[in-house]
Design a protein around this motif. Structure first.
Motif, PDB file in Angstrom:
ATOM      1  N   ARG A  83      39.330  45.967  31.792  1.00 17.49           N
ATOM      2  CA  ARG A  83      39.770  45.775  30.420  1.00 17.49           C
ATOM      3  C   ARG A  83      40.501  47.015  29.915  1.00 17.49           C
ATOM      4  O   ARG A  83      40.046  48.137  30.097  1.00 17.49           O
ATOM      5  CB  ARG A  83      38.570  45.473  29.518  1.00 17.49           C
ATOM      6  CG  ARG A  83      37.941  44.114  29.780  1.00 17.49           C
ATOM      7  CD  ARG A  83      36.686  43.933  28.956  1.00 17.49           C
ATOM      8  NE  ARG A  83      35.653  44.907  29.342  1.00 17.49           N
ATOM      9  CZ  ARG A  83      34.452  44.989  28.776  1.00 17.49           C
ATOM     10  NH1 ARG A  83      34.130  44.152  27.796  1.00 17.49           N
ATOM     11  NH2 ARG A  83      33.575  45.887  29.187  1.00 17.49           N
ATOM     12  N   ASN A  97      46.846  32.495  27.652  1.00 16.54           N
ATOM     13  CA  ASN A  97      45.504  33.013  27.900  1.00 16.54           C
ATOM     14  C   ASN A  97      44.577  31.833  28.177  1.00 16.54           C
ATOM     15  O   ASN A  97      44.165  31.118  27.265  1.00 16.54           O
ATOM     16  CB  ASN A  97      45.005  33.813  26.699  1.00 16.54           C
ATOM     17  CG  ASN A  97      43.750  34.606  27.022  1.00 16.54           C
ATOM     18  OD1 ASN A  97      42.984  34.244  27.917  1.00 16.54           O
ATOM     19  ND2 ASN A  97      43.535  35.699  26.301  1.00 16.54           N
ATOM     20  N   SER A 142      41.555  31.624  28.978  1.00 16.94           N
ATOM     21  CA  SER A 142      40.177  31.699  28.485  1.00 16.94           C
ATOM     22  C   SER A 142      40.064  31.224  27.041  1.00 16.94           C
ATOM     23  O   SER A 142      38.956  30.971  26.556  1.00 16.94           O
ATOM     24  CB  SER A 142      39.654  33.133  28.592  1.00 16.94           C
ATOM     25  OG  SER A 142      40.377  33.997  27.727  1.00 16.94           O
ATOM     26  N   LYS A 148      46.903  34.634  31.875  1.00 16.73           N
ATOM     27  CA  LYS A 148      45.801  35.586  31.731  1.00 16.73           C
ATOM     28  C   LYS A 148      44.478  34.876  31.992  1.00 16.73           C
ATOM     29  O   LYS A 148      44.312  33.709  31.656  1.00 16.73           O
ATOM     30  CB  LYS A 148      45.811  36.188  30.323  1.00 16.73           C
ATOM     31  CG  LYS A 148      47.061  36.996  30.001  1.00 16.73           C
ATOM     32  CD  LYS A 148      47.026  37.569  28.598  1.00 16.73           C
ATOM     33  CE  LYS A 148      45.973  38.640  28.469  1.00 16.73           C
ATOM     34  NZ  LYS A 148      46.029  39.302  27.128  1.00 16.73           N
ATOM     35  N   ASN A 149      43.543  35.613  32.585  1.00 19.46           N
ATOM     36  CA  ASN A 149      42.229  35.045  32.926  1.00 19.46           C
ATOM     37  C   ASN A 149      42.397  33.757  33.723  1.00 19.46           C
ATOM     38  O   ASN A 149      41.871  32.700  33.368  1.00 19.46           O
ATOM     39  CB  ASN A 149      41.412  34.797  31.656  1.00 19.46           C
ATOM     40  CG  ASN A 149      41.147  36.073  30.884  1.00 19.46           C
ATOM     41  OD1 ASN A 149      40.658  37.057  31.441  1.00 19.46           O
ATOM     42  ND2 ASN A 149      41.491  36.080  29.607  1.00 19.46           N
ATOM     43  N   ASP A 172      41.141  32.807  36.307  1.00 20.84           N
ATOM     44  CA  ASP A 172      39.919  32.245  36.887  1.00 20.84           C
ATOM     45  C   ASP A 172      39.264  31.213  35.972  1.00 20.84           C
ATOM     46  O   ASP A 172      38.278  30.580  36.361  1.00 20.84           O
ATOM     47  CB  ASP A 172      38.921  33.359  37.216  1.00 20.84           C
ATOM     48  CG  ASP A 172      38.697  34.310  36.054  1.00 20.84           C
ATOM     49  OD1 ASP A 172      39.665  34.588  35.324  1.00 20.84           O
ATOM     50  OD2 ASP A 172      37.557  34.768  35.879  1.00 20.84           O
ATOM     51  N   CYS A 173      39.808  31.018  34.765  1.00 16.25           N
ATOM     52  CA  CYS A 173      39.286  29.986  33.860  1.00 16.25           C
ATOM     53  C   CYS A 173      39.965  28.634  34.069  1.00 16.25           C
ATOM     54  O   CYS A 173      39.621  27.654  33.394  1.00 16.25           O
ATOM     55  CB  CYS A 173      39.470  30.424  32.402  1.00 16.25           C
ATOM     56  SG  CYS A 173      38.468  31.852  31.935  1.00 16.25           S
ATOM     57  N   LEU A 197      43.882  38.970  36.384  1.00 21.66           N
ATOM     58  CA  LEU A 197      42.425  38.901  36.534  1.00 21.66           C
ATOM     59  C   LEU A 197      41.808  40.206  36.054  1.00 21.66           C
ATOM     60  O   LEU A 197      42.409  41.273  36.198  1.00 21.66           O
ATOM     61  CB  LEU A 197      42.044  38.675  37.997  1.00 21.66           C
ATOM     62  CG  LEU A 197      42.309  37.277  38.576  1.00 21.66           C
ATOM     63  CD1 LEU A 197      42.035  37.289  40.070  1.00 21.66           C
ATOM     64  CD2 LEU A 197      41.446  36.246  37.886  1.00 21.66           C
ATOM     65  N   THR A 198      40.615  40.113  35.512  1.00 24.23           N
ATOM     66  CA  THR A 198      39.929  41.317  35.042  1.00 24.23           C
ATOM     67  C   THR A 198      38.829  41.762  35.993  1.00 24.23           C
ATOM     68  O   THR A 198      38.094  42.688  35.704  1.00 24.23           O
ATOM     69  CB  THR A 198      39.313  41.067  33.653  1.00 24.23           C
ATOM     70  OG1 THR A 198      38.454  39.930  33.722  1.00 24.23           O
ATOM     71  CG2 THR A 198      40.389  40.828  32.628  1.00 24.23           C
ATOM     72  N   THR A 199      38.698  41.093  37.146  1.00 21.71           N
ATOM     73  CA  THR A 199      37.675  41.468  38.130  1.00 21.71           C
ATOM     74  C   THR A 199      38.285  41.446  39.518  1.00 21.71           C
ATOM     75  O   THR A 199      39.400  40.961  39.720  1.00 21.71           O
ATOM     76  CB  THR A 199      36.485  40.490  38.090  1.00 21.71           C
ATOM     77  OG1 THR A 199      36.971  39.160  38.241  1.00 21.71           O
ATOM     78  CG2 THR A 199      35.728  40.607  36.783  1.00 21.71           C
ATOM     79  N   ASN A 229      35.079  30.697  41.259  1.00 23.24           N
ATOM     80  CA  ASN A 229      35.972  30.276  40.180  1.00 23.24           C
ATOM     81  C   ASN A 229      37.383  29.961  40.665  1.00 23.24           C
ATOM     82  O   ASN A 229      38.146  29.324  39.941  1.00 23.24           O
ATOM     83  CB  ASN A 229      36.058  31.355  39.104  1.00 23.24           C
ATOM     84  CG  ASN A 229      34.788  31.427  38.277  1.00 23.24           C
ATOM     85  OD1 ASN A 229      34.054  30.446  38.189  1.00 23.24           O
ATOM     86  ND2 ASN A 229      34.526  32.575  37.682  1.00 23.24           N
TER      87      ASN A 229
END
Length: 494
Positions: free
Chosen positions: A275, A301, A303, A345-346, A348-349, A386-388, A398
Protein backbone atom coordinates in the motif's frame (compact mmCIF):
# COMPACT_ATOMS: atom_id res chain seq x y z
CA UNK A 1 -39.34 42.43 -65.39
CA UNK A 2 -39.62 43.09 -69.13
CA UNK A 3 -42.14 40.27 -69.43
CA UNK A 4 -44.37 41.98 -66.88
CA UNK A 5 -44.27 45.16 -68.95
CA UNK A 6 -45.26 43.22 -72.08
CA UNK A 7 -48.29 41.72 -70.36
CA UNK A 8 -49.84 45.02 -69.37
CA UNK A 9 -48.84 47.46 -72.12
CA UNK A 10 -49.06 47.57 -75.89
CA UNK A 11 -46.08 48.03 -78.18
CA UNK A 12 -46.88 51.63 -79.13
CA UNK A 13 -44.73 53.27 -76.49
CA UNK A 14 -41.60 52.76 -74.43
CA UNK A 15 -41.47 51.35 -70.89
CA UNK A 16 -38.39 51.95 -68.75
CA UNK A 17 -37.47 50.97 -65.22
CA UNK A 18 -34.85 53.08 -63.44
CA UNK A 19 -33.38 53.09 -59.98
CA UNK A 20 -33.81 55.98 -57.58
CA UNK A 21 -30.85 57.75 -59.25
CA UNK A 22 -32.45 57.53 -62.72
CA UNK A 23 -30.11 54.78 -63.93
CA UNK A 24 -31.96 52.54 -66.40
CA UNK A 25 -32.50 49.02 -65.09
CA UNK A 26 -34.79 47.58 -67.80
CA UNK A 27 -36.25 48.70 -71.12
CA UNK A 28 -39.15 47.46 -73.22
CA UNK A 29 -39.27 49.63 -76.36
CA UNK A 30 -41.42 49.52 -79.48
CA UNK A 31 -39.23 52.00 -81.37
CA UNK A 32 -36.17 54.12 -80.89
CA UNK A 33 -36.51 57.14 -78.69
CA UNK A 34 -34.51 60.11 -77.58
CA UNK A 35 -33.20 60.12 -74.01
CA UNK A 36 -34.11 63.78 -73.83
CA UNK A 37 -37.75 62.81 -74.02
CA UNK A 38 -37.50 61.02 -70.65
CA UNK A 39 -38.42 63.19 -67.72
CA UNK A 40 -39.11 61.95 -64.21
CA UNK A 41 -42.06 63.61 -62.58
CA UNK A 42 -41.08 65.02 -59.21
CA UNK A 43 -44.69 64.74 -57.98
CA UNK A 44 -44.40 60.93 -58.11
CA UNK A 45 -47.86 60.74 -59.71
CA UNK A 46 -49.29 59.56 -63.02
CA UNK A 47 -49.36 62.64 -65.28
CA UNK A 48 -50.34 63.51 -68.81
CA UNK A 49 -47.79 65.73 -70.53
CA UNK A 50 -49.24 67.75 -73.48
CA UNK A 51 -46.08 69.63 -74.39
CA UNK A 52 -45.65 67.53 -77.57
CA UNK A 53 -48.04 67.68 -80.48
CA UNK A 54 -49.62 64.62 -81.97
CA UNK A 55 -47.69 63.17 -84.93
CA UNK A 56 -50.54 60.97 -86.12
CA UNK A 57 -54.25 61.14 -86.40
CA UNK A 58 -54.48 58.00 -84.30
CA UNK A 59 -52.82 59.59 -81.29
CA UNK A 60 -53.84 62.69 -79.43
CA UNK A 61 -50.67 63.44 -77.47
CA UNK A 62 -47.24 62.38 -76.30
CA UNK A 63 -47.26 60.53 -72.97
CA UNK A 64 -44.30 61.14 -70.63
CA UNK A 65 -45.04 59.95 -67.12
CA UNK A 66 -43.25 58.32 -64.17
CA UNK A 67 -44.50 56.12 -61.35
CA UNK A 68 -42.58 55.46 -58.12
CA UNK A 69 -41.83 51.83 -57.22
CA UNK A 70 -41.83 51.38 -53.46
CA UNK A 71 -40.46 48.75 -51.11
CA UNK A 72 -41.62 49.11 -47.51
CA UNK A 73 -42.79 52.68 -48.32
CA UNK A 74 -39.34 53.58 -49.61
CA UNK A 75 -38.90 54.56 -53.27
CA UNK A 76 -36.45 52.15 -54.84
CA UNK A 77 -37.15 52.72 -58.56
CA UNK A 78 -39.30 54.56 -61.11
CA UNK A 79 -41.45 53.18 -63.89
CA UNK A 80 -41.33 55.57 -66.86
CA UNK A 81 -43.80 55.47 -69.75
CA UNK A 82 -43.09 57.51 -72.85
CA UNK A 83 -44.64 57.45 -76.32
CA UNK A 84 -47.43 58.71 -78.58
CA UNK A 85 -50.71 57.25 -77.51
CA UNK A 86 -54.11 58.10 -76.16
CA UNK A 87 -53.96 58.76 -72.44
CA UNK A 88 -57.26 57.67 -70.95
CA UNK A 89 -58.63 56.07 -67.81
CA UNK A 90 -58.04 52.58 -69.16
CA UNK A 91 -54.35 53.31 -69.71
CA UNK A 92 -54.14 54.94 -66.31
CA UNK A 93 -55.58 51.82 -64.65
CA UNK A 94 -53.15 49.64 -66.60
CA UNK A 95 -50.22 51.73 -65.49
CA UNK A 96 -51.36 51.65 -61.87
CA UNK A 97 -51.79 47.88 -62.05
CA UNK A 98 -48.37 47.54 -63.64
CA UNK A 99 -46.88 49.64 -60.86
CA UNK A 100 -48.43 47.45 -58.17
CA UNK A 101 -47.43 44.29 -60.01
CA UNK A 102 -43.80 45.38 -60.10
CA UNK A 103 -43.91 46.18 -56.39
CA UNK A 104 -45.37 42.74 -55.72
CA UNK A 105 -42.71 41.23 -57.97
CA UNK A 106 -40.02 42.95 -55.90
CA UNK A 107 -41.53 41.50 -52.71
CA UNK A 108 -41.67 38.02 -54.23
CA UNK A 109 -38.04 38.29 -55.31
CA UNK A 110 -37.04 39.45 -51.84
CA UNK A 111 -38.88 36.57 -50.18
CA UNK A 112 -37.39 34.10 -52.64
CA UNK A 113 -33.91 35.47 -52.07
CA UNK A 114 -34.46 35.35 -48.31
CA UNK A 115 -35.68 31.75 -48.55
CA UNK A 116 -32.66 30.78 -50.68
CA UNK A 117 -30.29 32.36 -48.16
CA UNK A 118 -32.13 30.61 -45.34
CA UNK A 119 -31.85 27.26 -47.12
CA UNK A 120 -28.13 27.81 -47.70
CA UNK A 121 -27.74 28.64 -44.01
CA UNK A 122 -29.58 25.44 -43.04
CA UNK A 123 -27.38 23.40 -45.38
CA UNK A 124 -24.27 25.02 -43.93
CA UNK A 125 -25.42 24.29 -40.38
CA UNK A 126 -26.19 20.67 -41.26
CA UNK A 127 -22.79 20.22 -42.88
CA UNK A 128 -21.00 22.03 -40.05
CA UNK A 129 -22.17 19.56 -37.41
CA UNK A 130 -20.11 16.45 -36.75
CA UNK A 131 -23.30 14.37 -36.69
CA UNK A 132 -24.66 12.63 -39.76
CA UNK A 133 -28.18 13.81 -40.59
CA UNK A 134 -30.45 12.36 -43.24
CA UNK A 135 -34.16 12.32 -44.00
CA UNK A 136 -36.38 9.87 -45.84
CA UNK A 137 -39.95 10.00 -47.10
CA UNK A 138 -42.66 7.51 -46.19
CA UNK A 139 -41.24 4.99 -48.67
CA UNK A 140 -37.74 5.12 -47.22
CA UNK A 141 -36.41 7.20 -50.12
CA UNK A 142 -33.58 9.49 -49.05
CA UNK A 143 -34.60 13.15 -49.50
CA UNK A 144 -31.67 14.87 -47.80
CA UNK A 145 -28.21 13.90 -46.57
CA UNK A 146 -25.44 16.07 -45.13
CA UNK A 147 -21.72 15.50 -45.67
CA UNK A 148 -21.17 13.45 -42.50
CA UNK A 149 -24.15 11.19 -43.25
CA UNK A 150 -22.87 10.70 -46.80
CA UNK A 151 -19.55 9.60 -45.31
CA UNK A 152 -21.32 7.14 -43.01
CA UNK A 153 -23.26 5.74 -45.96
CA UNK A 154 -20.02 5.57 -47.96
CA UNK A 155 -21.67 7.53 -50.75
CA UNK A 156 -22.02 11.06 -52.09
CA UNK A 157 -25.04 13.27 -52.63
CA UNK A 158 -26.11 10.88 -55.39
CA UNK A 159 -27.79 8.75 -52.69
CA UNK A 160 -30.68 11.22 -52.71
CA UNK A 161 -33.58 9.50 -54.41
CA UNK A 162 -32.40 6.01 -53.42
CA UNK A 163 -33.96 3.72 -50.84
CA UNK A 164 -31.98 3.70 -47.60
CA UNK A 165 -32.34 -0.09 -47.34
CA UNK A 166 -30.23 -0.38 -50.48
CA UNK A 167 -27.46 1.71 -48.89
CA UNK A 168 -27.12 0.30 -45.35
CA UNK A 169 -26.60 -3.41 -44.73
CA UNK A 170 -28.49 -3.32 -41.41
CA UNK A 171 -32.15 -2.55 -40.78
CA UNK A 172 -32.13 1.27 -40.69
CA UNK A 173 -33.53 2.69 -37.47
CA UNK A 174 -35.33 5.34 -39.48
CA UNK A 175 -37.53 2.68 -41.11
CA UNK A 176 -38.64 1.47 -37.69
CA UNK A 177 -39.81 5.00 -37.00
CA UNK A 178 -41.89 4.99 -40.19
CA UNK A 179 -43.34 1.62 -39.26
CA UNK A 180 -44.14 2.35 -35.61
CA UNK A 181 -44.50 6.12 -35.59
CA UNK A 182 -42.32 6.21 -32.46
CA UNK A 183 -39.02 7.99 -31.99
CA UNK A 184 -35.81 6.13 -31.13
CA UNK A 185 -33.26 7.88 -28.95
CA UNK A 186 -29.57 6.93 -28.65
CA UNK A 187 -29.65 3.42 -30.09
CA UNK A 188 -26.34 1.80 -30.98
CA UNK A 189 -25.72 0.40 -34.44
CA UNK A 190 -22.66 -1.12 -36.07
CA UNK A 191 -22.09 -0.91 -39.80
CA UNK A 192 -19.63 -3.35 -41.31
CA UNK A 193 -17.25 -1.71 -43.74
CA UNK A 194 -14.16 -3.37 -45.22
CA UNK A 195 -14.10 -6.06 -42.49
CA UNK A 196 -14.33 -3.35 -39.81
CA UNK A 197 -17.27 -2.24 -37.69
CA UNK A 198 -18.26 1.42 -37.61
CA UNK A 199 -19.88 2.18 -34.27
CA UNK A 200 -22.62 4.83 -34.19
CA UNK A 201 -25.16 6.16 -31.74
CA UNK A 202 -28.35 6.94 -33.63
CA UNK A 203 -31.62 8.72 -32.96
CA UNK A 204 -34.58 8.89 -35.32
CA UNK A 205 -37.96 10.58 -35.18
CA UNK A 206 -40.87 11.27 -37.56
CA UNK A 207 -41.56 14.71 -39.00
CA UNK A 208 -45.06 15.91 -39.80
CA UNK A 209 -46.84 18.53 -41.86
CA UNK A 210 -50.30 19.64 -40.73
CA UNK A 211 -50.50 16.59 -38.49
CA UNK A 212 -49.62 14.14 -41.25
CA UNK A 213 -46.39 12.13 -41.09
CA UNK A 214 -44.29 12.97 -44.13
CA UNK A 215 -41.18 10.94 -43.35
CA UNK A 216 -38.46 10.57 -40.75
CA UNK A 217 -35.12 12.11 -39.79
CA UNK A 218 -32.13 10.13 -38.56
CA UNK A 219 -29.11 11.47 -36.67
CA UNK A 220 -25.88 9.46 -36.52
CA UNK A 221 -23.07 10.23 -34.07
CA UNK A 222 -19.70 8.52 -34.10
CA UNK A 223 -19.49 6.46 -30.91
CA UNK A 224 -15.69 6.58 -30.86
CA UNK A 225 -15.81 10.39 -30.84
CA UNK A 226 -18.43 10.36 -28.08
CA UNK A 227 -16.18 8.13 -25.97
CA UNK A 228 -13.21 10.44 -26.57
CA UNK A 229 -15.23 13.46 -25.45
CA UNK A 230 -16.53 11.52 -22.43
CA UNK A 231 -13.01 10.51 -21.42
CA UNK A 232 -11.83 14.10 -21.83
CA UNK A 233 -14.69 15.44 -19.69
CA UNK A 234 -14.08 12.91 -16.95
CA UNK A 235 -10.33 13.52 -17.15
CA UNK A 236 -9.48 9.96 -18.21
CA UNK A 237 -5.87 10.87 -18.78
CA UNK A 238 -2.65 9.68 -17.22
CA UNK A 239 -1.09 12.61 -15.37
CA UNK A 240 2.14 11.12 -14.02
CA UNK A 241 5.33 10.31 -15.91
CA UNK A 242 8.63 8.68 -14.99
CA UNK A 243 9.93 12.08 -13.93
CA UNK A 244 7.28 12.14 -11.19
CA UNK A 245 8.78 9.03 -9.57
CA UNK A 246 11.29 10.44 -7.10
CA UNK A 247 14.35 8.46 -6.07
CA UNK A 248 17.86 7.40 -7.03
CA UNK A 249 18.18 4.13 -5.16
CA UNK A 250 19.07 0.99 -7.16
CA UNK A 251 15.61 -0.41 -6.38
CA UNK A 252 13.71 2.53 -7.86
CA UNK A 253 16.09 2.83 -10.82
CA UNK A 254 15.22 -0.78 -11.67
CA UNK A 255 11.53 0.14 -11.52
CA UNK A 256 12.07 3.05 -13.92
CA UNK A 257 13.95 0.72 -16.27
CA UNK A 258 11.02 -1.72 -16.25
CA UNK A 259 8.54 1.11 -16.87
CA UNK A 260 10.41 2.10 -20.03
CA UNK A 261 10.57 -1.53 -21.11
CA UNK A 262 6.83 -1.98 -20.55
CA UNK A 263 6.08 1.25 -22.41
CA UNK A 264 7.94 0.00 -25.46
CA UNK A 265 5.94 -3.25 -25.52
CA UNK A 266 2.25 -4.02 -25.97
CA UNK A 267 2.06 -6.95 -23.55
CA UNK A 268 -0.04 -6.98 -20.39
CA UNK A 269 1.66 -5.75 -17.23
CA UNK A 270 1.25 -6.84 -13.62
CA UNK A 271 2.31 -4.31 -10.97
CA UNK A 272 2.81 -5.74 -7.48
CA UNK A 273 3.53 -3.68 -4.39
CA UNK A 274 2.43 -2.76 -0.89
CA UNK A 275 0.00 0.00 0.00
CA UNK A 276 1.24 3.47 -0.90
CA UNK A 277 4.20 2.30 -3.00
CA UNK A 278 2.98 4.16 -6.11
CA UNK A 279 1.26 1.43 -8.13
CA UNK A 280 -1.19 3.81 -9.83
CA UNK A 281 1.58 6.30 -10.61
CA UNK A 282 3.62 3.48 -12.13
CA UNK A 283 0.67 2.47 -14.33
CA UNK A 284 0.29 6.06 -15.55
CA UNK A 285 4.01 6.30 -16.26
CA UNK A 286 3.84 3.13 -18.38
CA UNK A 287 0.92 4.57 -20.35
CA UNK A 288 2.76 7.85 -20.96
CA UNK A 289 5.88 5.96 -22.08
CA UNK A 290 3.90 4.03 -24.69
CA UNK A 291 2.49 4.91 -28.10
CA UNK A 292 -0.94 4.96 -26.42
CA UNK A 293 -0.16 8.14 -24.48
CA UNK A 294 -2.77 10.11 -26.45
CA UNK A 295 -5.43 7.45 -25.93
CA UNK A 296 -7.80 7.00 -22.97
CA UNK A 297 -6.52 5.89 -19.59
CA UNK A 298 -9.27 4.11 -17.65
CA UNK A 299 -8.97 2.81 -14.08
CA UNK A 300 -11.38 0.25 -12.62
CA UNK A 301 -11.05 -0.60 -8.93
CA UNK A 302 -12.43 -4.13 -8.81
CA UNK A 303 -12.65 -4.13 -5.00
CA UNK A 304 -15.22 -1.32 -5.06
CA UNK A 305 -17.67 -3.06 -7.39
CA UNK A 306 -20.04 -5.90 -6.43
CA UNK A 307 -18.67 -9.10 -7.94
CA UNK A 308 -21.83 -9.80 -9.91
CA UNK A 309 -21.45 -6.43 -11.68
CA UNK A 310 -17.76 -6.64 -12.61
CA UNK A 311 -18.62 -8.58 -15.77
CA UNK A 312 -21.00 -5.82 -16.92
CA UNK A 313 -18.52 -3.08 -16.01
CA UNK A 314 -15.82 -4.71 -18.11
CA UNK A 315 -17.73 -6.08 -21.08
CA UNK A 316 -20.91 -3.97 -21.11
CA UNK A 317 -24.28 -5.29 -22.13
CA UNK A 318 -26.45 -5.30 -25.21
CA UNK A 319 -29.73 -3.36 -25.32
CA UNK A 320 -32.91 -4.95 -23.96
CA UNK A 321 -30.95 -7.09 -21.47
CA UNK A 322 -32.40 -5.01 -18.65
CA UNK A 323 -35.46 -3.82 -20.58
CA UNK A 324 -37.68 -4.05 -17.51
CA UNK A 325 -35.44 -1.45 -15.86
CA UNK A 326 -35.68 0.84 -18.86
CA UNK A 327 -31.96 0.62 -19.64
CA UNK A 328 -30.46 0.51 -23.12
CA UNK A 329 -27.04 -0.61 -24.34
CA UNK A 330 -24.07 0.08 -22.12
CA UNK A 331 -20.43 0.00 -23.26
CA UNK A 332 -17.99 -1.66 -20.91
CA UNK A 333 -14.66 -0.30 -19.72
CA UNK A 334 -12.86 -2.32 -22.40
CA UNK A 335 -14.74 -0.37 -25.08
CA UNK A 336 -14.16 2.96 -23.35
CA UNK A 337 -10.44 2.24 -23.19
CA UNK A 338 -10.19 1.38 -26.90
CA UNK A 339 -6.91 2.72 -28.27
CA UNK A 340 -5.55 3.25 -24.77
CA UNK A 341 -4.94 1.53 -21.45
CA UNK A 342 -7.25 -0.15 -18.93
CA UNK A 343 -5.92 -0.47 -15.38
CA UNK A 344 -7.53 -3.09 -13.14
CA UNK A 345 -6.81 -2.37 -9.49
CA UNK A 346 -7.17 -5.22 -6.99
CA UNK A 347 -7.47 -7.67 -9.84
CA UNK A 348 -7.72 -10.55 -7.35
CA UNK A 349 -11.31 -9.44 -6.65
CA UNK A 350 -12.43 -10.46 -10.15
CA UNK A 351 -14.64 -13.62 -10.19
CA UNK A 352 -13.27 -16.74 -11.86
CA UNK A 353 -15.78 -16.61 -14.72
CA UNK A 354 -14.73 -13.06 -15.60
CA UNK A 355 -11.04 -14.00 -15.32
CA UNK A 356 -11.62 -16.57 -18.07
CA UNK A 357 -13.35 -13.98 -20.28
CA UNK A 358 -10.55 -11.48 -19.67
CA UNK A 359 -7.91 -14.06 -20.59
CA UNK A 360 -9.74 -14.67 -23.86
CA UNK A 361 -9.92 -10.95 -24.59
CA UNK A 362 -6.22 -10.40 -23.88
CA UNK A 363 -5.35 -13.19 -26.30
CA UNK A 364 -7.89 -12.37 -29.04
CA UNK A 365 -8.57 -8.63 -28.53
CA UNK A 366 -12.29 -9.12 -29.15
CA UNK A 367 -15.29 -8.40 -26.93
CA UNK A 368 -18.78 -9.89 -26.93
CA UNK A 369 -21.16 -7.81 -24.85
CA UNK A 370 -23.34 -9.61 -22.35
CA UNK A 371 -26.37 -10.96 -24.24
CA UNK A 372 -24.78 -9.75 -27.46
CA UNK A 373 -23.83 -11.85 -30.47
CA UNK A 374 -21.15 -10.03 -32.44
CA UNK A 375 -17.47 -10.11 -31.59
CA UNK A 376 -16.20 -6.54 -31.52
CA UNK A 377 -12.45 -5.95 -31.93
CA UNK A 378 -10.79 -3.51 -29.53
CA UNK A 379 -7.20 -2.45 -29.08
CA UNK A 380 -6.67 -2.15 -25.33
CA UNK A 381 -3.57 -2.59 -23.20
CA UNK A 382 -4.31 -4.22 -19.82
CA UNK A 383 -2.35 -3.26 -16.69
CA UNK A 384 -3.26 -5.15 -13.52
CA UNK A 385 -2.43 -4.10 -9.96
CA UNK A 386 -2.00 -6.33 -6.90
CA UNK A 387 -1.19 -5.36 -3.34
CA UNK A 388 0.25 -8.76 -2.35
CA UNK A 389 2.69 -11.31 -3.73
CA UNK A 390 1.78 -14.27 -5.95
CA UNK A 391 2.37 -16.90 -3.25
CA UNK A 392 -0.24 -15.28 -1.00
CA UNK A 393 -2.68 -15.15 -3.89
CA UNK A 394 -2.26 -18.85 -4.59
CA UNK A 395 -2.90 -19.63 -0.94
CA UNK A 396 -6.14 -17.66 -1.08
CA UNK A 397 -7.02 -19.18 -4.46
CA UNK A 398 -8.19 -15.80 -5.76
CA UNK A 399 -6.60 -16.05 -9.21
CA UNK A 400 -6.72 -18.77 -11.81
CA UNK A 401 -3.16 -19.71 -12.72
CA UNK A 402 -3.84 -19.36 -16.44
CA UNK A 403 -5.22 -15.86 -15.88
CA UNK A 404 -2.21 -14.91 -13.77
CA UNK A 405 0.16 -16.03 -16.53
CA UNK A 406 -1.85 -14.06 -19.10
CA UNK A 407 -1.77 -10.77 -17.18
CA UNK A 408 1.86 -11.05 -16.05
CA UNK A 409 3.74 -11.01 -19.34
CA UNK A 410 5.70 -8.18 -17.72
CA UNK A 411 6.06 -8.03 -13.93
CA UNK A 412 7.01 -4.88 -12.02
CA UNK A 413 7.64 -5.24 -8.28
CA UNK A 414 7.57 -1.99 -6.31
CA UNK A 415 9.88 -1.90 -3.27
CA UNK A 416 8.73 -0.59 0.09
CA UNK A 417 9.98 2.82 1.20
CA UNK A 418 11.96 1.13 3.98
CA UNK A 419 13.77 -0.95 1.34
CA UNK A 420 14.94 2.21 -0.42
CA UNK A 421 15.72 4.34 2.60
CA UNK A 422 18.16 6.55 0.69
CA UNK A 423 15.18 8.00 -1.24
CA UNK A 424 13.34 9.24 1.87
CA UNK A 425 15.12 12.59 2.03
CA UNK A 426 14.61 13.21 -1.71
CA UNK A 427 10.90 12.39 -1.51
CA UNK A 428 10.42 14.55 1.60
CA UNK A 429 12.25 17.51 0.05
CA UNK A 430 10.30 17.21 -3.21
CA UNK A 431 6.97 17.04 -1.39
CA UNK A 432 7.82 20.03 0.82
CA UNK A 433 8.97 22.03 -2.21
CA UNK A 434 5.57 21.56 -3.86
CA UNK A 435 3.86 23.24 -0.89
CA UNK A 436 6.47 26.02 -0.81
CA UNK A 437 5.93 26.77 -4.49
CA UNK A 438 2.14 26.65 -4.16
CA UNK A 439 2.08 29.06 -1.19
CA UNK A 440 5.15 31.20 -1.85
CA UNK A 441 7.01 30.07 1.30
CA UNK A 442 10.48 28.72 2.05
CA UNK A 443 9.98 26.20 4.86
CA UNK A 444 12.67 23.61 5.58
CA UNK A 445 12.99 20.40 7.58
CA UNK A 446 15.28 20.48 10.62
CA UNK A 447 17.96 17.81 11.03
CA UNK A 448 16.04 16.31 13.96
CA UNK A 449 12.90 15.93 11.86
CA UNK A 450 14.91 14.45 9.01
CA UNK A 451 16.44 11.94 11.43
CA UNK A 452 12.98 10.83 12.52
CA UNK A 453 11.84 10.43 8.93
CA UNK A 454 14.85 8.23 8.11
CA UNK A 455 14.28 5.97 11.12
CA UNK A 456 10.52 5.50 10.76
CA UNK A 457 9.23 2.14 9.41
CA UNK A 458 6.72 3.70 6.96
CA UNK A 459 4.18 0.87 6.78
CA UNK A 460 2.13 2.96 4.33
CA UNK A 461 5.26 3.75 2.30
CA UNK A 462 5.49 6.86 0.07
CA UNK A 463 1.88 7.88 0.60
CA UNK A 464 2.39 7.99 4.37
CA UNK A 465 5.56 10.09 4.03
CA UNK A 466 3.79 12.59 1.77
CA UNK A 467 0.90 12.85 4.26
CA UNK A 468 3.34 13.56 7.10
CA UNK A 469 5.03 16.33 5.09
CA UNK A 470 1.66 17.92 4.36
CA UNK A 471 0.76 17.83 8.06
CA UNK A 472 3.99 19.38 9.37
CA UNK A 473 4.00 22.05 6.64
CA UNK A 474 0.68 23.46 7.81
CA UNK A 475 1.51 22.84 11.49
CA UNK A 476 4.73 24.87 11.43
CA UNK A 477 4.24 28.62 11.64
CA UNK A 478 7.87 29.53 11.03
CA UNK A 479 10.29 28.65 8.23
CA UNK A 480 11.79 25.65 10.06
CA UNK A 481 9.84 22.46 10.75
CA UNK A 482 10.80 21.20 14.21
CA UNK A 483 10.25 17.88 16.08
CA UNK A 484 7.34 19.33 18.09
CA UNK A 485 5.45 19.78 14.84
CA UNK A 486 5.60 16.00 14.45
CA UNK A 487 4.22 15.27 17.92
CA UNK A 488 0.54 14.88 17.05
CA UNK A 489 1.09 12.79 13.94
CA UNK A 490 3.70 10.62 15.71
CA UNK A 491 1.26 10.02 18.55
CA UNK A 492 -1.47 9.03 16.07
CA UNK A 493 0.81 6.47 14.44
CA UNK A 494 1.93 4.78 17.65
Amino acid sequence: MKEICKIFLCREYNVLLTDEDSRILAVESSKSFNDSEIEINEDREITHDNQYESKSKEYSSFVNTSLPIKDDNKIVAYLIITGYTLFNEELKKSLTLLNRTIEMFIQVCKEKNKAEKQNKLYEYLLDATDSGILSVDMNGIITHVNEEAATVLNAGNDVIGKNISDIIDVVPTVLRVLRTGKSYINKEIRIERNNNFLHYLTSAFPYTDSGKTMGAIQILRNMDEIIKVSNRIYNSKAKYKISNIIGESPEILEVKKMIKFAGANADSVLIIGGRGTGKSITAQAIHNCSNRRNGPFIILNCSQIPKDLIDVELFGYHEDVFAKDGLSSHPGKLELANGGTLVLKNVDCIPYSVQIKLSKFINQKKVVRNCGFNEIPFDVRIICILTTGYSEINDKKNLIEEFYKTISSINIFLPSLKARQMDIELIAANSLNQYNVAHGTNKKLSKEVMGYLNNHNWPENVRELENVIEYVYYKAEGDVILPEHLYEIIKDKR
